[in-house]
Structures are given as C-alpha cells and as structure tokens.
Write a protein that holds these residues in place. Structure first.
Motif: not given
Length: 412
Positions: A15-16, A19, A120, A123, A127, A206-207, A384
């Motif tokens: 997910t990171c 992003l 972190h 983000l 988020a 949330r991310y 992240p």
C-alpha cells in the motif's frame, strides 16, 4: 517515464509502495485477493519500531537452542516439515548471524529504520490517522535483575551508535508507569522513540483510502495470474485482466511461491505468529514485551492483544497455537488478562531472508518487474520508507539512501 504500474500485495509495504508511486505520477493499480491490511499487516503487535535498528539474528546460545529443540518455553515453536523445507535458508540464516556478518547487516538495516517514524508521520497526517497512533514508546519488562542490567547496557550502546533513546526503570518506576502489571518485576527498558498503533489493519486501510482518494485503483485479484504481456505485465482481477507497463511484487510471505514460477531461488523462509484478544479488566498504558519469555501484550481497540514469538512451519500448515497457550499462562502472571474474545486465534506469517535484509529493487531477469518484500518482523514499521525507496528506484530519481544492500541481484 512509464505511466502505468501494478502493485501486487496490499499490506503495509504494498500500500505504501502504491502511494509513493502515485505521488511520482504513475497510474497505479493495487491488487490483492483480500482488502488492504487483512493479512500479515493485520496481526502484528502494532508497533512502529524506531528502536529496532538490529535485525533478528539466529539465536546461538546453546541453552536457548536446547530449549527450542525440546519444545520448552513460548518463544519458538517448530514443525519438522517446516524445518526440512527451510533447511537451506535456515543454514544461511545461521551463517549470516555470525557477529561480524550481523554487524554488517545492522548497518544497512538501521539506515532504513532511521526513517521509519518520519515516513509514517507524513502518511498518518495525510490519511487523517492520528487517532490510531500513540507516540509514547513501549517497554521491555524484565523478571530478573541480571537480564535488566544486560538490556540497559545494550540500550546505552544503541543510543551511542544509533541515537535510539530509552530510559531504564526500576521496580517502583515500572509499577507507577504500568499499575496494571501485578507481578513484582525487576524493572524495564522504556524505549522512547517507537509508536504504538491500536488497530494495525485499520492504519493500512487509512493509507489505502488515501491512495483511492488521490485517484488510485484497488482491485481484487490473484497475484499468481501475473504474466508478461508484450512489453509489460498483466494480472487477472474480478474486473477482468489489467495490463500495465511495469509491476511490483509486494507479496510478503507469498512472494517466494510466485518468484519461483519466474525462475528465482532466493533464500527465503517464514516465521509464523499468532495473536488473541482479551477482555482485560485493567488495561496497559503502552505495549510491553516480556523480554525473558518472548511475547508482547499490546492495548488495542478490541482489547488487549497477546502476540507470540516465532513458529517455523510451512505457510500452509494447519494452525498449531501451542505458543499462544504457553504465552497466555505467562501473561496471566503479569496482568489480569480476563477472558479471550469468542473467536479463533489469528495466524499470520512473517517474510524473512537469510541475510536479514529486505529484497527491494529490479528483478534481475525480467524487465519492468520490481521486488519489495522480505521485511521480516518489520514490514509494518518499514512500509512507508520501503515504499518510498522502491518508488524512487522505479522513477530513476535520487534515492533517500543507497539501495545496493537490498537489491535482489545480491542473490543472483
């Protein structure tokens, strides 16, 4: 610049990665068989471990190894089939755990950890996830004065070498800080820099919501369907086949099975772990590691989470939560644990490499394919910064730090 890219795996690392690629102008599709944050990232102790500058080495103490072999204690459990399947990788893990080689790995590992909370934080703010995070550290608690003294000396060494902050606490100071601990302990090392997350899966979600809000796509699909498609890559999803010019494998413990189909034989193995939530009458203020027994108690939204140490077993082996049962007995010595929630224990797997460093960079034999896995115990912590570093490599820009120690080509 390549405009489209698939990211396979929607845990913290994947997910990171999605992003950070998105921030660099890529059209990103994030694909997983489950919703974001529902696998390995869901079941950890919820710690962003800024203090964890040293990777976990293979234990070398004869007494510890004897206890493991005889099935004593709660720290490690093993399956004979698992040890047989992982024998080659575990032997290399033992080799790399020699003090000199472990010190070299620590240099590279600590450079990633140094950026964990900063990355972190960016983000978490974007988020709107501040409600999930407590920034007050966590504790290693000790039953014996000898173990406490040794840990305090190690903590001071880490402060000198890596700037990691901590405070030693005696019995009275620990009792004041954590009145829910009912056993009289020797004291604690309070690590000041880590952050605690009260719902790890929710932070990943949330991310992922941030990624979608910025125009990204999250699709349900099977990474095993990945195929080279002309000059790019494709994968099957519930919305049909999706094509992209490049692809990133961020599959955690499932990476090994897929890269084997592509001809790669890396020294990978897994450590499984369990957790159970409890309706605890007196909550802990911060997570604690019972350092001499090998389990963590972490306050969560759903109750107090008891997490286990490492189980060496095949990823598809049936659950054998013997460590959880042992850890529960030990935890009840420290806290009024209460009753477990009426649900089966959670089981997950940690993706490990023999040299204790993650695999991040271009696939040596395939154009347009990238790897980002093997973060072992710290995928939740490193997501992240790992996502940023990989995205910087994909976009051919200057990187936050030298990626050479993590490149997949080191195993070629």
């Amino acid at each position: 610049m390549t405009s489209s890219i698939l990211v396979l795996g929607a845990g913290m690392v994947g997910t990171c990665t999605a992003l950070h690629l998105q921030q660099r102008g890529f059209e990103v599709t994030l694909v997983d068989r489950r919703a974001p944050g529902q696998e390995t990232s869901f079941g950890n102790a919820g710690l962003i471990q800024r203090e964890a500058v040293e990777p976990y080495a293979f234990p070398r103490e004869p007494g510890f190894l004897l206890n493991v072999a005889l099935g004593r204690g709660a720290q490690v459990h093993w399956h004979a089939r698992g040890l047989w399947q992982m024998a080659g990788s575990l032997l290399r893990y033992l080799h790399h755990s020699h003090p000199k080689r472990h010190a070299q790995a620590t240099k590279a590992y600590s450079r990633l950890i140094a950026h964990a909370t900063d990355e972190h934080d960016l983000l978490i703010t974007a988020a709107g996830a501040q409600d999930l995070v407590t920034r007050e550290g966590f504790r290693f608690v000790f039953r014996s004065a000898k173990a406490l003294d040794e840990a305090a000396q190690r903590a001071e060494d880490l402060r000198t070498r890596f700037g990691v902050r901590s405070e030693a606490e005696n019995t009275a100071q620990l009792a004041q800080a954590e009145p829910a601990l009912r056993a009289s302990l020797a004291g604690a090392v309070h690590w000041l820099d880590p952050w605690a997350v009260n719902n790890p899966g929710a932070l990943v979600q949330r991310y992922a919501h941030l990624f979608v809000a910025r125009g990204g796509r999250v699709l349900t699909g099977d990474a095993a369907s990945l195929q080279a498609q002309g000059e790019g890559w494709s994968v099957m999803t519930t919305e049909g086949r999706v094509d992209a010019e490049q692809a990133v494998l961020a599959l955690g413990p499932w990476a090994d099975a897929l890269i084997r189909t592509l001809g790669y034989r890396f020294p990978l193995f897994i450590k499984r772990g369990y957790h159970q939530h409890y309706h605890t009458p007196a909550q802990l203020r911060q997570p604690v590691l019972d350092a001499e027994r090998g389990y963590v108690l972490a306050p969560m939204q759903r109750g107090l989470r008891l997490t286990t140490g490492a189980e060496f077993a095949p990823i598809d082996a049936p659950p054998t939560p013997v460590q959880l049962a042992k850890a529960e007995v030990l935890a009840r010595e420290l806290v009024d644990l209460g009753q477990p929630l009426p649900e089966p224990p959670w089981l997950g797997a940690r993706p490990c490499t023999a040299d204790m460093l993650p695999v991040m960079g271009p696939a040596p034999q395939h154009k347009g394919l990238w790897f980002n896995f093997g973060h072992a115990h710290q995928g939740f912590t490193l997501g992240p910064v790992a996502g940023r570093l990989l995205a910087e490599m994909v976009s051919a820009e200057d990187t936050l730090l030298d990626p050479a120690p993590y490149r997949p080509a080191r195993f070629a």
